[in-house]
Write a protein that holds these residues in place. Structure first.
Motif, PDB file in Angstrom:
ATOM      1  N   ASP A   1       4.770   5.848   6.025  1.00  0.00           N
ATOM      2  CA  ASP A   1       5.227   6.301   4.714  1.00  0.00           C
ATOM      3  C   ASP A   1       5.022   7.795   4.577  1.00  0.00           C
ATOM      4  O   ASP A   1       4.407   8.420   5.452  1.00  0.00           O
TER       5      ASP A   1
ATOM      6  N   LEU B   1      -8.547  -6.146  -0.240  1.00  0.00           N
ATOM      7  CA  LEU B   1      -8.430  -7.251   0.713  1.00  0.00           C
ATOM      8  C   LEU B   1      -7.128  -7.196   1.505  1.00  0.00           C
ATOM      9  O   LEU B   1      -6.999  -7.856   2.536  1.00  0.00           O
ATOM     10  N   GLY B   2      -6.172  -6.387   1.031  1.00  0.00           N
ATOM     11  CA  GLY B   2      -4.833  -6.380   1.642  1.00  0.00           C
ATOM     12  C   GLY B   2      -4.868  -6.174   3.145  1.00  0.00           C
ATOM     13  O   GLY B   2      -4.353  -7.005   3.914  1.00  0.00           O
TER      14      GLY B   2
ATOM     15  N   GLY C   1      -1.646   9.975   2.647  1.00  0.00           N
ATOM     16  CA  GLY C   1      -2.514   9.844   3.807  1.00  0.00           C
ATOM     17  C   GLY C   1      -3.877   9.295   3.414  1.00  0.00           C
ATOM     18  O   GLY C   1      -4.167   9.123   2.228  1.00  0.00           O
TER      19      GLY C   1
ATOM     20  N   ASN D   1       0.837  -1.215   0.000  1.00  0.00           N
ATOM     21  CA  ASN D   1       0.000   0.000   0.000  1.00  0.00           C
ATOM     22  C   ASN D   1       0.863   1.253   0.000  1.00  0.00           C
ATOM     23  O   ASN D   1       0.595   2.209  -0.731  1.00  0.00           O
TER      24      ASN D   1
ATOM     25  N   GLU E   1     -10.969   4.709  -2.439  1.00  0.00           N
ATOM     26  CA  GLU E   1     -11.393   5.243  -3.740  1.00  0.00           C
ATOM     27  C   GLU E   1     -12.447   4.268  -4.266  1.00  0.00           C
ATOM     28  O   GLU E   1     -12.201   3.071  -4.384  1.00  0.00           O
TER      29      GLU E   1
HETATM   30  N1  LIG Z   1      -0.303   3.756   2.869  1.00  0.00           N
HETATM   31  C1  LIG Z   1      -1.498   4.169   2.408  1.00  0.00           C
HETATM   32  N2  LIG Z   1      -1.642   5.404   1.890  1.00  0.00           N
HETATM   33  C2  LIG Z   1      -2.832   5.817   1.444  1.00  0.00           C
HETATM   34  N3  LIG Z   1      -3.965   5.089   1.447  1.00  0.00           N
HETATM   35  C3  LIG Z   1      -3.882   3.850   1.947  1.00  0.00           C
HETATM   36  C4  LIG Z   1      -2.662   3.322   2.466  1.00  0.00           C
HETATM   37  N4  LIG Z   1      -2.910   2.074   2.938  1.00  0.00           N
HETATM   38  C5  LIG Z   1      -4.199   1.829   2.698  1.00  0.00           C
HETATM   39  N5  LIG Z   1      -4.823   2.873   2.114  1.00  0.00           N
HETATM   40  C6  LIG Z   1      -6.230   2.957   1.765  1.00  0.00           C
HETATM   41  O1  LIG Z   1      -6.897   1.874   2.353  1.00  0.00           O
HETATM   42  C7  LIG Z   1      -7.620   1.115   1.399  1.00  0.00           C
HETATM   43  C8  LIG Z   1      -7.574  -0.356   1.774  1.00  0.00           C
HETATM   44  O2  LIG Z   1      -6.326  -0.926   1.615  1.00  0.00           O
HETATM   45  P1  LIG Z   1      -6.186  -2.417   1.225  1.00  0.00           P
HETATM   46  O3  LIG Z   1      -7.043  -3.200   2.127  1.00  0.00           O
HETATM   47  O4  LIG Z   1      -4.751  -2.776   1.170  1.00  0.00           O
HETATM   48  O5  LIG Z   1      -6.843  -2.476  -0.198  1.00  0.00           O
HETATM   49  P2  LIG Z   1      -6.206  -2.197  -1.596  1.00  0.00           P
HETATM   50  O6  LIG Z   1      -6.350  -3.458  -2.337  1.00  0.00           O
HETATM   51  O7  LIG Z   1      -7.048  -1.088  -2.184  1.00  0.00           O
HETATM   52  O8  LIG Z   1      -4.804  -1.785  -1.403  1.00  0.00           O
HETATM   53  C9  LIG Z   1      -6.926   1.415   0.100  1.00  0.00           C
HETATM   54  O9  LIG Z   1      -7.827   1.308  -0.950  1.00  0.00           O
HETATM   55  C10 LIG Z   1      -6.443   2.829   0.280  1.00  0.00           C
HETATM   56  O10 LIG Z   1      -7.475   3.732  -0.082  1.00  0.00           O
END
Ligand SMILES: Nc1ncnc2c1ncn2[C@@H]1O[C@H](COP(=O)(O)OP(=O)(O)O)[C@@H](O)[C@H]1O
Ligand SMILES: [Mg+2]
Length: 497
Positions: A424, A457-458, A428, A395, A445
């Motif tokens: 990071d 899902l991450g 944000g 991410n 988004e």
């Molecule tokens: N380091 C980051 N910076 C900005 N937005 C983040 C960050 N980590 C997560 N997000 C937000 O959280 C949401 C969920 O993350 P995650 O579960 O990993 O799904 P994705 O598959 O979209 O990465 C992301 O879609 C993003 O909008």
């Protein structure tokens, strides 16, 4: 039979039995006292008749009766009458002689207005010799003997004394009093019945209504609790049941909602790449890719989309196995400091060319490398923990829009836990999205475009894994400055395995 009716009957029976026992007791006492009362009515009417006369009254009345038969003229002799009066004086009684319709003689205490009219008429045979007469609110009890004087005029001789008006009043009012008592008992019965039914029947009816509501699936109400008694406890138990039921129904609905959303998200995320793959295949078939370069480009895209889908399906599979608790974890004692150091140096090596700075800091102990520092041990599944870090780092790289990207790891070892922070310098996270980022399929988004994000899902997978380690995972973020993910894991004692 309803409880209400049963209560009413039991109260009535109770009162009836009380009254019967009371009457029986009175009757028995009367028999015991008087010895010859055959009816309770007799006791009532002959209360005065059976009241024994005092000794002077007795002897004087016997003597006057004897004289009345043998020598009535002597009853007109004033000196003789005075002598009788003297004998009667100690018991507050007097003597009265009636001749014709006139009072021939009366002791001063009997000379009251209306006495003449109140005297009973001559009675042949002298059957009713004892009674009470009333004149102007005063009561006199008497023993009389009716006779004929020598000149044939009718007359009578009375041994008389004044009695308390209250006793007589009671006597005359007794039927009214008994009636009143019965009325009171009936009223009492009604009142008791009302009170009991109010405290038992009404709450029961309320519970019945509540049960019917619950039966009909209506759970949005409140069951009123009535006091602390058994019924109150029952109501409370009902209310608790209603709350539990409501909670479980709501949870069920929530699950149902989640399931629907999940299916819709999966369909969408699979459908999108498939559609574009089909589009490119069609293009190749139709000869749109007419140069080898174009064809190469088309095939590249198809391969990329297919890879993305493969990855998505892998993630989905991993997530669902974690969700179902079907993924085995192999926990081992892990020196978290060394583990992180290894991970960071690997990452640094991978990201060197991509212009990303990777930092690692062990807080609270600058001399982390010193052999004297005891290792901070956690019980962890090595591969799964790497997966967590990979998802977070993924991410940080993916969403970072700055030219100089930076990822900082920090480890803080506390008494009972270790805290790993990965921050990071990216854009944000929108505060509105913050509470949801650990939800499955959630992406800040919302367009779900595969170009700007992943499956959503991450972080959900990361959370599942951290939960399985009995740890916590949280995010904090400052808009425009970056995001920090904080993971805590419980420490364990003992040597490294
Ligand atoms: N380091 C980051 N910076 C900005 N937005 C983040 C960050 N980590 C997560 N997000 C937000 O959280 C949401 C969920 O993350 P995650 O579960 O990993 O799904 P994705 O598959 O979209 O990465 C992301 O879609 C993003 O909008
Ligand atoms: Mg992600």
């Amino acid at each position: 039979m309803s409880i209400r009716l049963r209560l009413l009957l039991s109260y009535t029976a109770m009162l009836l039995i009380t009254v019967i026992l009371f009457v029986a007791a009175v009757f028995l006492i009367a028999v015991a006292v008087t010895g010859d009362v055959r009816h309770v009515r007799d006791l009532y009417t002959s209360r005065y008749a059976v009241m024994p006369l005092t000794e002077p009254e007795e002897t004087v009345s016997v003597e006057t009766k004897f004289l009345g038969k043998s020598d009535p003229e002597q009853l007109l002799d004033a000196a003789f009458l005075r002598e009788l009066e003297q004998r009667l004086a100690p018991v507050q009684a007097g003597i009265l002689v009636r001749k014709g319709s006139e009072i021939h003689h009366a002791t001063p205490m009997l000379q009251v207005p209306g006495m003449k009219a109140a005297l009973p008429p001559y009675e042949f045979g002298n059957l009713h010799v004892r009674d009470i007469l009333e004149t102007e609110g005063r009561f006199f009890s008497y023993v009389k003997f009716d006779l004929h004087f020598a000149d044939k005029t009718e007359g009578g001789v009375y041994v008389m004394k004044e009695v308390s008006p209250y006793a007589e009043l009671t006597r005359s009012l007794l039927p009214v009093l008994i009636l009143f008592l019965l009325l009171m008992l009936a009223l009492m019965n009604g009142l008791l019945n009302f009170l009991v039914s109010r405290s038992i029947i009404r709450p029961l009816y309320r519970l019945k209504t509540a049960t019917e509501q619950i039966r009909d699936g209506e759970l949005d109400f409140h069951i009123e609790q009535s006091g602390r008694d058994e019924i109150g406890q029952l109501s409370q138990a009902f209310e608790d049941m209603r709350k539990k039921l409501k909670e479980s129904v709501e949870l069920q609905l929530q699950y149902e909602e989640n399931r629907k959303e999940l299916i819709s998200n999966i369909s969408h995320d699979l459908k999108t790449p498939i559609t574009s793959i089909l589009g490119y295949v069609e293009g190749i078939r139709d000869g749109v890719a007419d140069t080898p370069e174009k064809l190469e480009k088309y095939l590249d895209t198809i391969a990329r989309k297919a890879k993305g889908m493969d990855q998505l399906i892998d993630e989905l599979f991993l997530f669902s196995r974690l969700d179902l608790g079907k993924l085995p974890f192999t926990f081992e004692r892990l020196d978290i400091g060394r583990f992180l150091e290894d991970y960071v140096s690997e990452l640094r090596f991978d990201l060197e060319e991509k212009n990303v700075t990777v930092e690692f800091e062990r807080q609270g102990s600058a001399v982390s490398a010193a052999p004297s520092t005891p290792p901070a041990l956690v019980l962890a599944d090595r591969d799964k923990l790497r997966r967590v870090l990979a998802n977070v780092v993924d991410n940080s790289l993916k969403y970072n829009d700055k030219p100089e990207k930076r990822i900082s790891f920090s480890l803080q070892v506390d008494t009972g836990q270790v805290r790993i922070e990965i921050s990071d310098n990216g854009p944000g996270i929108d505060p509105r999205a913050m509470p949801n980022i650990f939800d499955r399929f959630y992406r800040a988004e919302q367009s779900r475009s595969t170009d700007t994000g992943g499956s959503g899902l991450g972080l959900a997978i990361a959370k599942q894994i951290v939960d399985e380690h009995r740890g916590t995972i949280k995010a904090s973020s400052i808009a425009g400055e970056g995001t920090a993910i904080l993971i805590t894991l419980p420490r364990v004692e003992g040597a490294e395995a």
